[in-house]
Write an enzyme that holds these catalytic residues in place. Structure first.
Site, PDB file in Angstrom:
ATOM      1  N   THR A   1       0.831  -1.214   0.000  1.00 24.94           N
ATOM      2  CA  THR A   1       0.000   0.000   0.000  1.00 24.94           C
ATOM      3  C   THR A   1       0.866   1.265   0.000  1.00 24.94           C
ATOM      4  O   THR A   1       0.341   2.349  -0.239  1.00 24.94           O
ATOM      5  CB  THR A   1      -0.944   0.050   1.230  1.00 24.94           C
ATOM      6  OG1 THR A   1      -0.174   0.006   2.434  1.00 24.94           O
ATOM      7  CG2 THR A   1      -1.926  -1.108   1.209  1.00 24.94           C
ATOM      8  N   GLY A   2       2.151   1.156   0.286  1.00 22.91           N
ATOM      9  CA  GLY A   2       3.038   2.316   0.315  1.00 22.91           C
ATOM     10  C   GLY A   2       3.423   2.775  -1.084  1.00 22.91           C
ATOM     11  O   GLY A   2       3.132   2.112  -2.084  1.00 22.91           O
TER      12      GLY A   2
ATOM     13  N   LYS B   1      -2.035 -11.095   8.595  1.00 23.49           N
ATOM     14  CA  LYS B   1      -0.666 -11.601   8.728  1.00 23.49           C
ATOM     15  C   LYS B   1       0.305 -10.514   9.195  1.00 23.49           C
ATOM     16  O   LYS B   1       1.185 -10.782  10.010  1.00 23.49           O
ATOM     17  CB  LYS B   1      -0.193 -12.179   7.392  1.00 23.49           C
ATOM     18  CG  LYS B   1      -0.799 -13.534   7.056  1.00 23.49           C
ATOM     19  CD  LYS B   1      -0.405 -14.012   5.675  1.00 23.49           C
ATOM     20  CE  LYS B   1       1.066 -14.372   5.603  1.00 23.49           C
ATOM     21  NZ  LYS B   1       1.433 -14.929   4.273  1.00 23.49           N
TER      22      LYS B   1
ATOM     23  N   TYR C   1      -9.097  -6.154  10.231  1.00 18.44           N
ATOM     24  CA  TYR C   1      -8.226  -5.056  10.665  1.00 18.44           C
ATOM     25  C   TYR C   1      -8.301  -4.884  12.184  1.00 18.44           C
ATOM     26  O   TYR C   1      -7.267  -4.815  12.867  1.00 18.44           O
ATOM     27  CB  TYR C   1      -8.628  -3.767   9.966  1.00 18.44           C
ATOM     28  CG  TYR C   1      -7.757  -2.579  10.290  1.00 18.44           C
ATOM     29  CD1 TYR C   1      -6.409  -2.560   9.941  1.00 18.44           C
ATOM     30  CD2 TYR C   1      -8.277  -1.460  10.936  1.00 18.44           C
ATOM     31  CE1 TYR C   1      -5.598  -1.466  10.239  1.00 18.44           C
ATOM     32  CE2 TYR C   1      -7.484  -0.353  11.222  1.00 18.44           C
ATOM     33  CZ  TYR C   1      -6.148  -0.370  10.877  1.00 18.44           C
ATOM     34  OH  TYR C   1      -5.350   0.721  11.171  1.00 18.44           O
TER      35      TYR C   1
ATOM     36  N   TYR D   1       5.193  -9.986  25.226  1.00 20.97           N
ATOM     37  CA  TYR D   1       6.654  -9.877  25.134  1.00 20.97           C
ATOM     38  C   TYR D   1       7.198  -8.960  26.223  1.00 20.97           C
ATOM     39  O   TYR D   1       8.287  -9.200  26.767  1.00 20.97           O
ATOM     40  CB  TYR D   1       7.068  -9.365  23.755  1.00 20.97           C
ATOM     41  CG  TYR D   1       7.473 -10.466  22.798  1.00 20.97           C
ATOM     42  CD1 TYR D   1       8.811 -10.720  22.511  1.00 20.97           C
ATOM     43  CD2 TYR D   1       6.510 -11.268  22.201  1.00 20.97           C
ATOM     44  CE1 TYR D   1       9.186 -11.735  21.647  1.00 20.97           C
ATOM     45  CE2 TYR D   1       6.866 -12.292  21.328  1.00 20.97           C
ATOM     46  CZ  TYR D   1       8.204 -12.524  21.058  1.00 20.97           C
ATOM     47  OH  TYR D   1       8.564 -13.530  20.213  1.00 20.97           O
TER      48      TYR D   1
END
Length: 328
Positions: free
Chosen positions: A36-37, A92, A146, A160
């Protein structure tokens, strides 16, 4: 010289963040796979000795040579047009991509900031939205790919932090606008701008009473910069709390562009949030941050950017795809 990896660097926010960190004296490694960039967003950095670009998909193994101090994870489709066309890739990048980058941050002992979103609140039942609100999200609806990618991203980041002691930061980004937005990305500002510049009527969904709060990109970048360098690990809303209805905003666009288009109404998309307004009390207290650019000033700058697009960009057929989702 501190070194920072910025994923999604060729995107709207990623490119502005790249500019800011180069300006602040960092060595910036930009990463993007251009799903998309757009390279034009970072072309001005091409010959800057403090900017390096890597064409790479973050869902694949990531290797960075040498030390790394910070990671900003901004790689993700972020508009309805994108995540409805590429739902699997959207999931993903939020899951596998985030996992890969957290592993890299752990190996490098780097601090990592992830770009979450107001979409984690779904169609909120609490207004304005505070960071301790858990949200009202349809996990299996069209927007779920999304919303849930971002919610998982927050969960694995905190895991984490708690399990590995990793330094992490989470920014919840509300609607942001400014130069370098894609005219065809399906969000309300570029959609309205494109329609006005093409001489089309402006499309509002539902009765237009749903609200959004728009933050100018420079303010957003400042908030992200301060959060990265803060000591706070839990999510922080960064957005402009000045709320406006979509109908009133469409009227503002018509006035700004000097066009005489009408507003037309269509059915409301599935799970379209009816209210979107950040509570930024926490950002004010922790970061000393609040937006400085008012909407009238920011919209003038943004309109001037869109006015200078080429006719090919303005009339690209893709601009009219997925129009039922323009009021994100």
């Amino acid at each position: 010289m501190k070194k920072i990896l910025i994923t999604g660097a060729a995107g709207f926010l990623g490119s502005h963040l790249s500019d800011r960190f180069v300006k602040e004296g960092y060595k910036v490694i930009g990463m993007d796979n251009f799903i998309t960039g757009d390279m034009k967003n970072i072309s001005h950095l091409k010959n800057n000795p403090n900017f390096e670009f890597i064409n790479h998909d973050v869902t694949e193994y990531i290797k960075i040579e040498g030390d790394l101090d910070y990671i900003l994870h901004f790689a993700s489709p972020a508009s309805p047009i994108d995540y409805l066309k590429i739902p699997i890739q959207t999931l993903k990048v939020g899951s596998l991509g985030t996992h890969n980058l957290l592993g890299l941050a752990k190996a490098k002992k780097a601090r990592m900031l992830i770009a979450s979103t107001s979409e984690v609140y779904g169609d909120p039942l609490v207004h304005p939205q505070t960071e301790d609100y858990y949200g009202n999200v349809n996990t299996i609806g069209p927007r779920g790919v999304y919303d849930e990618a971002k919610r998982f991203q927050e969960s694995i980041t905190m895991a984490y932090h708690r399990f590995h002691g990793l330094e992490t930061r989470i920014v919840r980004i509300f609607n942001t606008y400014g130069p370098r937005m894609r005219l065809n990305d399906g969000r309300v500002i570029p959609a309205f701008m494109g329609q006005a510049l093409r001489g089309e009527d402006l499309t509002v969904f539902g009765d237009g009473s749903q609200t959004r709060s728009f933050c100018y990109v420079d303010d957003q970048v400042e908030g992200i910069y301060r959060l990265l360098l803060s000591d706070y690990v839990e999510p922080v809303n960064i957005g402009n709390p000045h709320e406006i209805s979509i109908k009133d905003f469409a009227e503002e666009i018509i006035k700004l562009t000097g066009t005489n288009q009408k507003i037309i109404y269509k059915d409301l998309p599935v799970n379209d949030p009816m209210q979107r307004q950040p509570d930024i009390t926490l950002a004010k207290k922790l970061l000393g941050w609040e937006p400085k650019v008012d909407r009238a000033e920011g919209m003038k700058i943004t309109y001037n950017y869109f006015k200078n697009l080429t006719e090919d960009e303005l009339y690209k057929s893709e601009h009219k795809d997925f129009t039922s989702y323009i009021n994100k």
